[in-house]
Structures are given as structure tokens and as C-alpha cells.
Enzyme design. Sequence first.
Site, mmCIF file in Angstrom:
data_model
loop_
_atom_site.group_PDB
_atom_site.id
_atom_site.type_symbol
_atom_site.label_atom_id
_atom_site.label_comp_id
_atom_site.label_asym_id
_atom_site.label_seq_id
_atom_site.Cartn_x
_atom_site.Cartn_y
_atom_site.Cartn_z
ATOM 1 N N MET A 1 0.822 -1.242 -0.047
ATOM 2 C CA MET A 1 0.008 -0.065 0.062
ATOM 3 C C MET A 1 0.793 1.112 0.015
ATOM 4 O O MET A 1 1.932 1.264 0.596
ATOM 5 C CB MET A 1 -0.894 -0.094 1.410
ATOM 6 C CG MET A 1 -2.034 1.222 1.363
ATOM 7 S SD MET A 1 -3.025 0.940 2.521
ATOM 8 C CE MET A 1 -2.335 2.221 3.698
ATOM 9 N N CYS A 2 0.588 2.400 -0.724
ATOM 10 C CA CYS A 2 1.115 3.470 -0.746
ATOM 11 C C CYS A 2 0.753 4.066 0.696
ATOM 12 O O CYS A 2 -0.083 3.929 1.383
ATOM 13 C CB CYS A 2 0.814 4.337 -1.645
ATOM 14 S SG CYS A 2 0.740 3.673 -3.605
ATOM 15 N N GLN A 3 1.688 5.249 1.068
ATOM 16 C CA GLN A 3 1.357 5.950 2.313
ATOM 17 C C GLN A 3 1.717 7.389 1.871
ATOM 18 O O GLN A 3 2.467 7.726 1.079
ATOM 19 C CB GLN A 3 2.464 5.520 3.237
ATOM 20 C CG GLN A 3 1.989 4.187 3.766
ATOM 21 C CD GLN A 3 2.417 4.165 5.135
ATOM 22 O OE1 GLN A 3 2.758 4.849 6.011
ATOM 23 N NE2 GLN A 3 2.943 2.793 5.582
ATOM 24 N N ILE B 1 4.936 7.555 -0.700
ATOM 25 C CA ILE B 1 5.698 6.469 -0.866
ATOM 26 C C ILE B 1 4.927 5.233 -1.641
ATOM 27 O O ILE B 1 3.819 5.320 -1.102
ATOM 28 C CB ILE B 1 6.705 5.962 0.255
ATOM 29 C CG1 ILE B 1 5.673 5.801 1.464
ATOM 30 C CG2 ILE B 1 7.871 6.837 0.425
ATOM 31 C CD1 ILE B 1 6.693 4.912 2.558
ATOM 32 N N CYS C 1 -1.695 2.688 -7.012
ATOM 33 C CA CYS C 1 -1.169 4.227 -6.762
ATOM 34 C C CYS C 1 0.443 4.216 -7.276
ATOM 35 O O CYS C 1 1.067 3.027 -7.181
ATOM 36 C CB CYS C 1 -1.225 4.711 -5.410
ATOM 37 S SG CYS C 1 -0.543 3.726 -3.986
#
Lengths: 279, 279
Positions: B1-3, B78, B279
Amino acid sequence: MCQLLGMNCNTPTDIIFSFEGFSKRGGLTDHHTDGFGIGFFEGRGMRLFLDNHPSAQSPVAELVRNYPIKSENVIAHIRKASQGKTTLENTHPFQRELWGEYWLFAHNGHLLNFSPEFEYYQPVGCTDSERALCYLLDKLRRQFPQKPDRQTLCVAIKNIVQEIREFGMFNMILSNGEMLFTHTSTLLYYIVRQMPFGQARLVDEDITIDFNQVTTPNDRVAVIATLPLTNNESWQQMAQNEFAVFHHGMIVYRDCPPSPVYLTKEEGLAIARSVGTAC
Amino acid sequence: MCQLLGMNCNTPTDIIFSFEGFSKRGGLTDHHTDGFGIGFFEGRGMRLFLDNHPSAQSPVAELVRNYPIKSENVIAHIRKASQGKTTLENTHPFQRELWGEYWLFAHNGHLLNFSPEFEYYQPVGCTDSERALCYLLDKLRRQFPQKPDRQTLCVAIKNIVQEIREFGMFNMILSNGEMLFTHTSTLLYYIVRQMPFGQARLVDEDITIDFNQVTTPNDRVAVIATLPLTNNESWQQMAQNEFAVFHHGMIVYRDCPPSPVYLTKEEGLAIARSVGTAC
């Protein structure tokens, strides 16, 4: 005086050698700079590094010198402020998007009373340079809702550039990541490196490179700069009011006055001083 | 997962402490990332660092960790790619200009069948995220040829965000260098640091900072992140479908559902996995 650097290649190439020498400059008479910027196209993407610190000491310039980013189109600018504060929003190159492409632009010169109306693109800072980019893209956009073919685009940009240069000194490099457009008012040189490759020695530092070691036979790289970066290669000078477009490392479109005039470095410098370039 | 990571302050502040921990993350389950980006507003200018290398090893991230850039508004992202190649044109944050201001945007989520028509802004890459930014700015521009007042702008952005979120998961941070706009579909936390300042300890690294040593009594800093960055401070969670706007380090506008729902980290992660965030 500010200085410009551009690169256009037929294969992604790193600009470390050229930037090594270029970033040591800040003017022609001293070695301090008031900020710098360099933008790299990578595929459709773009990476733009800006710093309002002198490039000789900037950690951002240090990164660029040590990090081999490979790109087909690069534009860099170093600034020797003749007046005013160096702020980030006035640091070249400037970036905008048109037709789903990024456009990157750097200018060395001074445009007098250049305050056009803007429709699509608004300047963020207060330089004549950013106004020139906004004006240029505004006009392109109004003329072409969709991107035209290469030849049409070259002619259209040439025509807009010829309008803008009526307002003053307009040395510039512009790119959409595919072609690299240049215009010369005073000083701009270029070199095309291709087979057979040789050695090159920087003007600004005691560094020599053997391009045979870092190229393949099909590589072709054009480097454009305010003044030659190496002292053992044959740089070609652009004439005053010459417009030239590079693609895949070679000139693909050129508009040169019938009786071209080439300034000496001293003449170019004198003009820059007299117009008080505020780039 | 993106952050996602955002910062909004009443005085230019460096984000090194928060970025130190943040850049060590890449997902919630491992420590690898597929590119990152961070943009700093400085006055009206903007500095955007992008890299398609993992932030833990990226020389660009290393520069950002060591170079104290002071800014009132920062957005970082990120990426843990769940599918597809990481290319620079798809790397967040994305940047455009509207009303003579730069706008910066990062997104964590997935929009399904979101393919609007564009008028002024065209995507360069192929992410749903960049399409969301272009759609949002297009709509603002059509509604307001000139920049409206703050309250009107907050309401207008909220309304557009509510349209977009109908297409799927839409955690986002957006800024024009003045305010920082956030929307939460699953997970987003924030903290406001102000007098009396205390100590903070990173979750992702064994680093502690005493904010008393690096602040002045009037400083106020809001930090927004997908998950809390420190483990000894009280982070506030945003509710599902909450829209909140920060200015000068505090929330100045908020739109929260009447019966707010707060997901656990595990629930948030499960949703991210199920929609296959690209993403």
C-alpha cells in the site's frame, strides 16, 4: 550573467560530465552563482531539481553531479543575479503541462516591457522569463487544441519566439521531452558527439573523458551551452537571431538570418551587461 | 500500500524528523518501496523531488533526509506498487499551476472507471490519481476564473472531492502552498504540535526528538500521515469520508459525516488489498 545548458540525445544519456564543468560556473567573470536548476525528462516524466543556493556548494547540485540520471532531454540554468533577491519561484527552468506533455524552459536575457495578457498559463514568480514561457504556451494552445506534427510545431514556436525577441535579449532553451528548441540573441554554442568518439577536456575543471568508454556506436548526443564546456572539441556557434531545433541529437529544423552575425564572447558579455539581465 | 505524508505550519519548518521515519516505510507489511516523491512549497515557489527508486536506498531521499529545507507546506508519497512498472510520470506528488499558484497532490487509493473529459489540464501519466488532480483543477478553473476567498475555495474543493470519492478509495492530500486539503476514505491521522512542546519517538526508527530544542513558542505544526509516525504522541484519526483543511498548522475547515466511522489499521489494510490500489 546567467548561463544555459541543454542536452538532446537519441538514447538516454547522463549529463554528469557536462554538468560537472557547468555547475562550476556562475558568471563568466567569477565563480559564484545565485541558484541553479536542472530538469531531466525521463520517458514522459520529468525530474526538476531547483536550488536557490550557489551550485558550487549546493547539496542538490552535488546530488546531480553524483547521481547518473539518464535522459534524452535536459535543460539546466545557473544564475548570477544582477539585481533582486533569489527566490525559488524565480529559479529556472520553469515547467508547465501542455497537450499531456511537460514543457521545460530556461532563459538568459532580458525582455523590456513584456507584459502580455495570459489565458491558460499564469506566472507564479515575477520574471520576464516565466512570462515568456506562459505567453508561448498560451499561444500554442490557442492555435492547436491538439498537438500538431513536428514540422508545424517547429514553425509555430519559431514564429512566437520571433515575436518575443522583439522585446529584448532572448537566449532560450525549451523542450517537451521530445525535441529541444533553442533561440540565440547573443551567445549559444552546440556540439554533436557521435562516432567516431574522442576525448573531451573540460574548460572549468581539470577533467578529461574518453567518450569511447561510455558510448555505443549508435549514440548521438547534442550539447548546447552559453559558452563551450570543453576546450579540445569543435563547438559550433549559433548566429544572432538563429532558431534551431534538436531531435535525437541532431538539428532537424533551423531558421538562420541570411547574413548571420556571430558575436565574440566579449561582445556577448557587453550586451548582457548593458541590458542588465535580470534572469 | 502507498502511504501519504503532509505537513502544514505557521512558520517554515523542516520535515527531516518525520521524513526520516516515513521514508523507511514502503508498505505496512514490509520495508520496500517502489519510488517516492516529496514536494516543498517555499514562498510561492516549489521544489519537487521524485525518484523511482526505493526511498530507503534512493540518493534523492538521502538528500532530503540530510538537507533541512524549511517549508510551510509539504506533501510526500511512498509507493508500494501492487501492479505495473514504476515510471517517473506516474510518481506522486503531481504538480500543476492554477491562478498563478502551484498545486501539489498525492493520492492513496483506487478510482474505478474514472475517465472524465479534460479541458485545461491533461494527465501526462496513466494513473487514476493524476486524472483526479486534473479533473479537480479543471472544475475549479471553470467555476472560478479568479481565485476565490478561502472559505469558498474550501467548500468548492470539498464538493469536487465528494464527487470523485464516488469512484472509489480516495485518501488524498492537496496543497496550493497556503492551505493543505485532506480527504480520508480509509486511513489518515494527524497531530498538531504546539506549546507546550514535548518529546517524540519515531515508530520506524529508534530516534527521539525534543521539540523544545528546535521550536519557538509561537510555532504550530500539523503533520498528517496514513499511519502515526511516532508512538508516544496522541495522533487524531480522521473519519471515513472526512474532509479537513489545514492552515497555519490548524484545522480551519472540516466536513465530517454525522456518524463518523473510524477504521482500524487492519480494516484499512484489508480494504486497500481488496481494491488493489494501483497508486
